[in-house]
Design a protein around this motif. Structure first.
Motif, mmCIF file in Angstrom:
data_model
loop_
_atom_site.group_PDB
_atom_site.id
_atom_site.type_symbol
_atom_site.label_atom_id
_atom_site.label_comp_id
_atom_site.label_asym_id
_atom_site.label_seq_id
_atom_site.Cartn_x
_atom_site.Cartn_y
_atom_site.Cartn_z
ATOM 1 N N ALA A 83 18.418 8.484 36.473
ATOM 2 C CA ALA A 83 17.528 7.514 36.053
ATOM 3 C C ALA A 83 16.686 7.093 37.281
ATOM 4 O O ALA A 83 16.911 6.999 38.522
ATOM 5 N N ASN A 84 15.365 6.941 37.123
ATOM 6 C CA ASN A 84 14.220 6.912 38.137
ATOM 7 C C ASN A 84 14.278 7.800 39.378
ATOM 8 O O ASN A 84 13.785 7.398 40.446
ATOM 9 N N GLY A 85 14.920 9.035 39.264
ATOM 10 C CA GLY A 85 15.030 9.999 39.989
ATOM 11 C C GLY A 85 13.672 10.752 40.237
ATOM 12 O O GLY A 85 12.619 10.540 39.377
ATOM 13 N N PRO A 86 13.596 11.603 40.813
ATOM 14 C CA PRO A 86 12.439 12.367 41.111
ATOM 15 C C PRO A 86 11.843 13.042 40.034
ATOM 16 O O PRO A 86 10.607 13.112 39.677
ATOM 17 N N ILE A 87 12.641 13.819 39.087
ATOM 18 C CA ILE A 87 12.114 14.405 37.888
ATOM 19 C C ILE A 87 11.616 13.367 36.818
ATOM 20 O O ILE A 87 10.729 13.495 36.124
ATOM 21 N N GLN A 88 12.492 12.355 36.556
ATOM 22 C CA GLN A 88 12.021 11.101 35.647
ATOM 23 C C GLN A 88 10.529 10.814 36.279
ATOM 24 O O GLN A 88 9.894 10.329 35.190
ATOM 25 N N GLY A 89 10.575 10.486 37.491
ATOM 26 C CA GLY A 89 9.384 10.056 37.828
ATOM 27 C C GLY A 89 8.298 10.794 37.805
ATOM 28 O O GLY A 89 6.996 10.415 37.248
ATOM 29 N N TYR A 90 8.339 12.077 37.934
ATOM 30 C CA TYR A 90 7.355 13.335 37.617
ATOM 31 C C TYR A 90 6.917 12.992 36.201
ATOM 32 O O TYR A 90 5.828 13.037 35.910
ATOM 33 N N PHE A 91 7.991 13.186 35.086
ATOM 34 C CA PHE A 91 7.485 12.934 33.965
ATOM 35 C C PHE A 91 6.880 11.549 33.292
ATOM 36 O O PHE A 91 6.000 11.474 32.443
ATOM 37 N N ARG A 92 7.356 10.903 33.945
ATOM 38 C CA ARG A 92 6.794 9.275 33.783
ATOM 39 C C ARG A 92 5.293 9.234 34.222
ATOM 40 O O ARG A 92 4.460 8.893 33.500
ATOM 41 N N HIS A 93 4.852 9.842 35.486
ATOM 42 C CA HIS A 93 3.571 10.167 35.662
ATOM 43 C C HIS A 93 2.727 10.945 34.808
ATOM 44 O O HIS A 93 1.451 10.592 34.455
ATOM 45 N N GLU A 94 3.244 12.021 34.457
ATOM 46 C CA GLU A 94 2.577 13.017 33.505
ATOM 47 C C GLU A 94 2.534 12.250 32.167
ATOM 48 O O GLU A 94 1.507 12.571 31.698
ATOM 49 N N ALA A 95 3.415 11.146 31.656
ATOM 50 C CA ALA A 95 3.127 10.575 30.328
ATOM 51 C C ALA A 95 1.917 9.708 30.596
ATOM 52 O O ALA A 95 1.057 9.628 29.408
ATOM 53 N N ALA A 96 1.900 8.990 31.853
ATOM 54 C CA ALA A 96 0.648 8.084 31.724
ATOM 55 C C ALA A 96 -0.535 8.592 31.800
ATOM 56 O O ALA A 96 -1.767 8.364 31.344
ATOM 57 N N ALA A 97 -0.477 9.884 32.643
ATOM 58 C CA ALA A 97 -1.667 10.469 32.956
ATOM 59 C C ALA A 97 -2.109 11.663 32.021
ATOM 60 O O ALA A 97 -3.337 11.845 31.724
ATOM 61 N N ASP A 98 -1.250 12.072 30.894
ATOM 62 C CA ASP A 98 -1.674 13.285 30.217
ATOM 63 C C ASP A 98 -1.063 12.930 28.924
ATOM 64 O O ASP A 98 -1.894 13.036 27.822
ATOM 65 N N TYR A 99 0.235 12.723 28.775
ATOM 66 C CA TYR A 99 0.848 12.703 27.168
ATOM 67 C C TYR A 99 0.174 11.763 26.576
ATOM 68 O O TYR A 99 -0.225 11.811 25.445
ATOM 69 N N LEU A 100 -0.025 10.211 27.111
ATOM 70 C CA LEU A 100 -0.482 9.281 26.386
ATOM 71 C C LEU A 100 -2.108 9.351 25.925
ATOM 72 O O LEU A 100 -2.713 8.419 25.379
ATOM 73 N N ASN A 101 -2.752 10.402 26.874
ATOM 74 C CA ASN A 101 -4.150 10.481 26.752
ATOM 75 C C ASN A 101 -4.583 11.363 25.382
ATOM 76 O O ASN A 101 -5.048 12.536 25.359
ATOM 77 N N SER A 102 -4.061 10.753 24.173
ATOM 78 C CA SER A 102 -4.357 11.623 22.854
ATOM 79 C C SER A 102 -4.686 10.381 21.896
ATOM 80 O O SER A 102 -3.971 9.305 21.826
ATOM 81 N N ARG A 103 -5.224 10.918 20.953
ATOM 82 C CA ARG A 103 -5.554 9.986 19.824
ATOM 83 C C ARG A 103 -4.216 9.884 18.718
ATOM 84 O O ARG A 103 -4.155 8.798 17.847
ATOM 85 N N PHE A 104 -3.293 11.003 18.920
ATOM 86 C CA PHE A 104 -1.972 10.980 17.973
ATOM 87 C C PHE A 104 -2.259 10.997 16.376
ATOM 88 O O PHE A 104 -1.752 10.391 15.874
ATOM 89 N N ASP A 105 -3.420 11.788 16.367
ATOM 90 C CA ASP A 105 -3.823 11.928 14.867
ATOM 91 C C ASP A 105 -3.942 13.458 14.628
ATOM 92 O O ASP A 105 -4.510 13.768 13.381
ATOM 93 N N GLY A 106 -3.423 14.278 15.274
ATOM 94 C CA GLY A 106 -3.228 15.584 15.266
ATOM 95 C C GLY A 106 -1.895 16.144 14.193
ATOM 96 O O GLY A 106 -1.065 15.141 13.890
ATOM 97 N N GLU A 107 -1.828 17.433 14.091
ATOM 98 C CA GLU A 107 -0.627 17.905 13.310
ATOM 99 C C GLU A 107 0.581 17.920 14.167
ATOM 100 O O GLU A 107 0.433 18.036 15.453
ATOM 101 N N ASP A 108 1.676 17.501 13.681
ATOM 102 C CA ASP A 108 2.860 17.038 14.434
ATOM 103 C C ASP A 108 2.732 15.948 15.513
ATOM 104 O O ASP A 108 3.395 16.134 16.507
#
Length: 230
Positions: free
Chosen positions: A137-162
């Motif tokens: 929890a709040n470790g290096p890998i969670q921190g990495y994915f949290r950053h990726e989520a903010a910078a890349d994962y959530l940068n979507s319209r979320f209206d595509g397939e799946d």
């Protein structure tokens, strides 16, 4: 069952027995073959897993902080680790990512040394992590994915397939809030179990889907700025 996060109560509901009866059956080790088969079906456990578990090593539920830092310090090592977690075989890792066989072998050996997996002959892999495994929890890998989520994962319209996104703001009692959190945990566990069921499918019949399950008391900063000060 413990490795899959399945409680006596969960099993009782799945096979139509009371929790007390299930506990008694396990404590007395009193199973008919029909009942055993029913339990295996309800829990998604294969019969050969029972015999394998007798000699299986102790599985880990977390890595150490130093081990997570080692993995996150090398993007290729992280890719191989996550691929192994997703039961992507050696040949498919080489085919899918820009890494040679020698490189993938090198990274698998590092993960073997860490205790994340066991590298077997012919580049087969045996994971040494429990089904309840999670990053610190709040470790290096969670921190990495949290950053990726903010910078890349959530940068979507979320209206595509799946793809789908629902932002729901509600006001609930403590009891209802606790029920919501429990339900979210169940959804995550159900799809983790489905992932386990489908690991034997060919690589080309599976595709990566990432979903974030989160809930917390939160008010947007713009709303907070408008709150009346005492």
């Amino acid at each position: 069952m413990k490795g899959r996060g399945i409680t006596y109560g969960d099993l009782a509901g799945r096979i139509g027995m009371s929790e007390a009866s299930v506990k008694r059956m396990f404590s007395q080790k009193n199973f008919t073959l029909q009942r055993l088969d029913e339990i295996l079906t309800a829990t998604g456990i294969e019969f050969d897993e029972l015999s394998a578990a007798q000699s299986a090593p102790t599985l880990i539920s977390h890595l150490t902080l130093a081990q997570e830092r080692e993995i996150i310090g090398d993007p290729r090592l992280l890719v191989v680790a996550v691929s192994a977690m997703n039961h992507i075989c050696f040949d498919d890792i080489v085919r899918f990512y820009d890494m040679s066989e020698a490189e993938v072998t090198k990274y698998l050996l590092r993960l073997d040394r860490i205790g994340f997996l066991e590298l077997l002959p012919n580049n087969r892999v045996k994971l040494l992590i429990a089904r309840t495994f999670g990053w610190i929890a709040n470790g290096p890998i969670q921190g990495y994915f949290r950053h990726e989520a903010a910078a890349d994962y959530l940068n979507s319209r979320f209206d595509g397939e799946d793809e789908v996104m629902r932002l729901v703001n509600v006001m609930l009692s403590k009891q209802s809030g606790a029920a919501l959190l429990e339900r979210l945990k169940q959804v995550a566990a159900e799809f983790s179990q489905q992932h386990q069921h489908e690991t034997r499918l060919p690589f080309d019949q599976r595709h990566a889907i990432s979903f974030i399950v989160a809930a917390r008391p939160w008010v947007p900063q713009a709303f907070k700025a408008l709150l009346r000060q005492p």
